[in-house]
Design a protein around this motif. Structure first.
Motif, short mmCIF file in Angstrom:
data_model
loop_
_atom_site.label_atom_id
_atom_site.label_comp_id
_atom_site.label_asym_id
_atom_site.label_seq_id
_atom_site.Cartn_x
_atom_site.Cartn_y
_atom_site.Cartn_z
N LYS A 104 0.85 -1.19 0.00
CA LYS A 104 0.00 0.00 0.00
C LYS A 104 0.89 1.24 0.00
O LYS A 104 0.97 1.98 0.98
N GLU A 105 1.56 1.47 -1.12
CA GLU A 105 2.46 2.62 -1.22
C GLU A 105 1.74 3.94 -1.03
O GLU A 105 2.34 4.92 -0.58
N GLU A 106 0.46 3.97 -1.40
CA GLU A 106 -0.29 5.22 -1.24
C GLU A 106 -0.40 5.64 0.22
O GLU A 106 -0.54 6.82 0.53
N GLN A 107 -0.33 4.66 1.14
CA GLN A 107 -0.44 4.98 2.56
C GLN A 107 0.82 5.66 3.08
O GLN A 107 0.75 6.72 3.72
N CYS A 108 1.99 5.08 2.82
CA CYS A 108 3.21 5.73 3.28
C CYS A 108 3.50 6.98 2.46
O CYS A 108 4.03 7.97 2.97
N GLY A 109 3.12 6.95 1.16
CA GLY A 109 3.26 8.15 0.34
C GLY A 109 2.43 9.30 0.89
O GLY A 109 2.85 10.46 0.88
N TYR A 110 1.25 8.96 1.38
CA TYR A 110 0.36 9.98 1.96
C TYR A 110 1.00 10.62 3.18
O TYR A 110 0.96 11.85 3.34
N LEU A 111 1.60 9.82 4.03
CA LEU A 111 2.18 10.36 5.26
C LEU A 111 3.37 11.27 4.97
O LEU A 111 3.51 12.34 5.57
N VAL A 112 4.24 10.87 4.03
CA VAL A 112 5.37 11.75 3.74
C VAL A 112 4.91 12.99 2.96
O VAL A 112 5.52 14.05 3.06
N GLY A 113 3.80 12.86 2.22
CA GLY A 113 3.22 14.03 1.57
C GLY A 113 2.68 15.01 2.59
O GLY A 113 2.84 16.23 2.45
N ALA A 114 2.05 14.48 3.64
CA ALA A 114 1.54 15.33 4.71
C ALA A 114 2.69 16.03 5.42
O ALA A 114 2.60 17.22 5.78
N ILE A 115 3.80 15.31 5.61
CA ILE A 115 4.98 15.91 6.23
C ILE A 115 5.54 17.01 5.32
O ILE A 115 5.89 18.10 5.78
N ALA A 116 5.61 16.72 4.02
CA ALA A 116 6.12 17.72 3.07
C ALA A 116 5.27 18.98 3.09
O ALA A 116 5.79 20.10 3.05
N GLY A 117 3.95 18.79 3.16
CA GLY A 117 3.05 19.94 3.19
C GLY A 117 3.27 20.82 4.41
O GLY A 117 3.17 22.06 4.33
N MET A 118 3.60 20.20 5.52
CA MET A 118 3.89 20.96 6.74
C MET A 118 5.28 21.58 6.70
O MET A 118 5.51 22.65 7.27
N ALA A 119 6.23 20.92 6.03
CA ALA A 119 7.63 21.35 6.08
C ALA A 119 7.98 22.45 5.10
O ALA A 119 8.90 23.24 5.35
N THR A 120 7.27 22.53 3.97
CA THR A 120 7.66 23.49 2.95
C THR A 120 7.48 24.93 3.43
O THR A 120 6.48 25.27 4.05
N LYS A 121 8.46 25.76 3.13
CA LYS A 121 8.36 27.19 3.42
C LYS A 121 7.96 27.98 2.18
O LYS A 121 7.35 29.04 2.28
#
Length: 532
Positions: free
Chosen positions: A313-330
């Motif tokens: 289920k790559e979409e699951q771990c992909g989702y979590l790192v995407g959520a992290i990226a959304g929070m991390a980007t300046k």
């Protein structure tokens, strides 16, 4: 509901852990069989001769013996999850995944529908009881009933002894991709055979200390899975330089080398693996990241009795790192680099985009058009990956995620040359924890989307040794530990409150409250959860 039955599931994992699931890593300490003896009407039982006390006695219902699922899971290393909304119990036992629905005789075994003669049920004490003979025999365990003593004995089969050849065919990314292929090789060469590959060919013995370090670096979340060296394993690895190598490599391992199991690494080997497995019914095959399908209708091909397919289920771990990226980007500019647009990579992409959409709609933009999204067309072109990353950096992207195998290594090279974290630039890896790899860019790795190809490979090898190989389709997910995200440098960028939200998202996926999309085309119309 009991502690082991509390979430949902997808399917399988733990494979041949069925026999001797010990935590040690020395071949001298690996157990050979596991024996569980339970008595109807009594909470006392024995495990490998040691007296134990449970909180639910086995019961006889409709002339069938039912045992508490917690006891089985603890004895044989199974993973168990429960979805109260659908009353679905998922058991991950050996090479076999079961999906039961409480009160129904229908069951799925490695994705295939079957019918039991008795249904799982919840006891008066609120414990889940399963038909032990059906579950045991379908997962390769032996079960015996003693009517006089009213005991049921379940034990794992004795392992195959002697030298066993296990073959592996890499995809074109090959050995040294620091990603997908290397993960599969680790599962076979290091975790199963306890061998170190020697550059130029051949193997050297690996110390117990080095073995433990490999587990610590690559599988801290699998410490309870009983990974230990398997005596007698001889790896035979053939690297594919191009797609035309697939069929001859698989054939050579089956015919010339006489391998008991052949592992095909990647979606691109799907057709070739199905063909060669069909031609060699006496040889077992494991296919990673694909389920063979009809080239015209795309419908799954009939299950072969000697082929098991592992999906993630790559979409699951992909989702979590995407959520992290959304929070991390300046800069509110994020980039995705894909290798080849095969289903597994597209699932990474879809989950990643959905994660950004959840935590940072601005960075996502209208229909995701604010995210730089480029496919390299290769899993083995590091210079091209670097060029794509450099272009994205020039476009002011400050967070980059790749699902591109060795091609993606160029992303880390570009980030390092551009100044990395000192310039507010971070990379996100995939498949393995690239933040632990000194050959890449640990200091500039924010997190990684992890899928345990290594464990799936190890488990498949063990299923051959213990006679628990089961054909069909096994899907690994957050629920059974098959995918996840790496901590790496997240705490340096996100606050404790933000990390807590990421963990909430993770649990919501496990609980079925969030279902990340699998198709990138579905993300624009997918409804993101609020409050993140």
């Amino acid at each position: 509901m009991e502690g082991n039955v509390k979430r949902l599931i997808s399917l399988v994992l733990v494979l041949a852990m069925i026999a001797g699931l010990t935590a040690g890593v020395s071949t001298a300490t690996a157990a050979t069989t596991t024996t569980l003896v339970l008595t109807v009407g009594k909470v006392n039982y024995t495990l490998n001769g040691a007296a134990k006390v449970g909180d639910q006695a086995p019961e006889i219902t409709s002339s069938r013996t039912f045992v508490p699922i917690r006891v089985v899971s603890e004895a044989f290393g199974a993973d168990v999850n429960y979805d109260p909304a659908t009353k679905t119990v998922a058991v991950l036992l050996g090479a076999t995944s079961f999906e039961f629905i409480i009160g129904q005789k229908s069951v799925k075994i490695n994705g295939d529908a079957a019918l039991m003669d008795a249904a799982a049920y919840i006891s008066k004490a609120g414990r889940t009881l399963i038909p032990i003979r059906f579950v045991s025999e379908k997962s390769g365990l032996n079960v015996a009933w003693n009517a006089t003593a009213r005991t049921v004995t379940v034990n794992s089969k004795a392992p195959v002894t002697g030298t066993i050849k296990i073959g592996l065919v890499t995809d074109v990314g090959g050995r040294g991709d620091q990603s997908f292929n290397d993960s599969a090789l680790r599962g076979l060469e290091i975790w199963a055979a306890q061998k170190s590959f020697v550059k130029g060919g051949g193997y050297a013995a690996m110390t117990d200390a080095a073995y433990k370090q490999s587990l610590a670096d690559n599988a801290p979340d699998l410490s309870s899975r009983g990974i230990a060296p398997i005596p007698g394993i001889t790896p035979i690895v053939l690297e594919s330089k191009e797609q035309t190598d697939y069929v001859p490599n698989l054939t050579k391992l089956a015919e010339d080398e006489g391998c008991k199991l052949i592992i095909a690494v990647g979606f691109m080997l799907s057709d070739a693996t199905y063909q060669i497995a069909k031609e060699h019914p006496q040889t077992k095959f494991m296919l990673i990241d694909a389920q063979p399908s009809d080239p015209t209708t795309f419908a799954p091909l009939p299950t072969l009795p000697n082929l098991v397919c592992f999906l993630f289920k790559e979409e699951q771990c992909g989702y979590l790192v995407g959520a992290i990226a959304g929070m991390a980007t300046k800069a509110n500019k994020i980039g995705f680099i894909g290798g080849i647009a095969v289903p597994a990579v597209q699932r990474y992409e879809a989950g990643f985009m959905a994660g950004i959409k959840t935590t940072n709609p601005t960075a996502y933009g209208t229909a995701g058009k604010n995210v730089a999204d480029v496919y390299a067309g290769s899993f083995g072109d590091q210079p091209h990956g670097k060029l794509i990353a450099q272009t994205m950096i020039a476009q002011k992207c400050d967070i980059l995620f790749h699902a591109a195998g060795a091609t993606g290594n160029g992303m880390f090279e570009a980030l390092k040359e551009a100044g990395g974290p000192d310039k507010g630039l971070w990379g996100i890896g995939c498949d393995v924890d690239m933040g632990k790899n000194p050959n890449l860019y640990p200091a500039g790795t924010l997190t990684c989307a992890i899928k345990h190809v290594d464990f799936a490979t190890y488990a498949s090898v063990k299923s051959i040794i213990y006679g628990t190989f089961t054909p069909g389709v096994v899907t690994l997910s957050l629920r059974n530990g098959g995918v996840g995200w790496a901590q790496d440098n997240v705490a340096k960028v996100l606050s404790a409150a933000q990390i807590a939200k990421i963990n909430t998202l993770r649990q919501d996926i496990i609980d079925g409250k969030i279902t990340p999309p699998e198709d990138p085309k579905a993300v624009p119309t997918w409804t993101a959860p609020t409050g993140f």
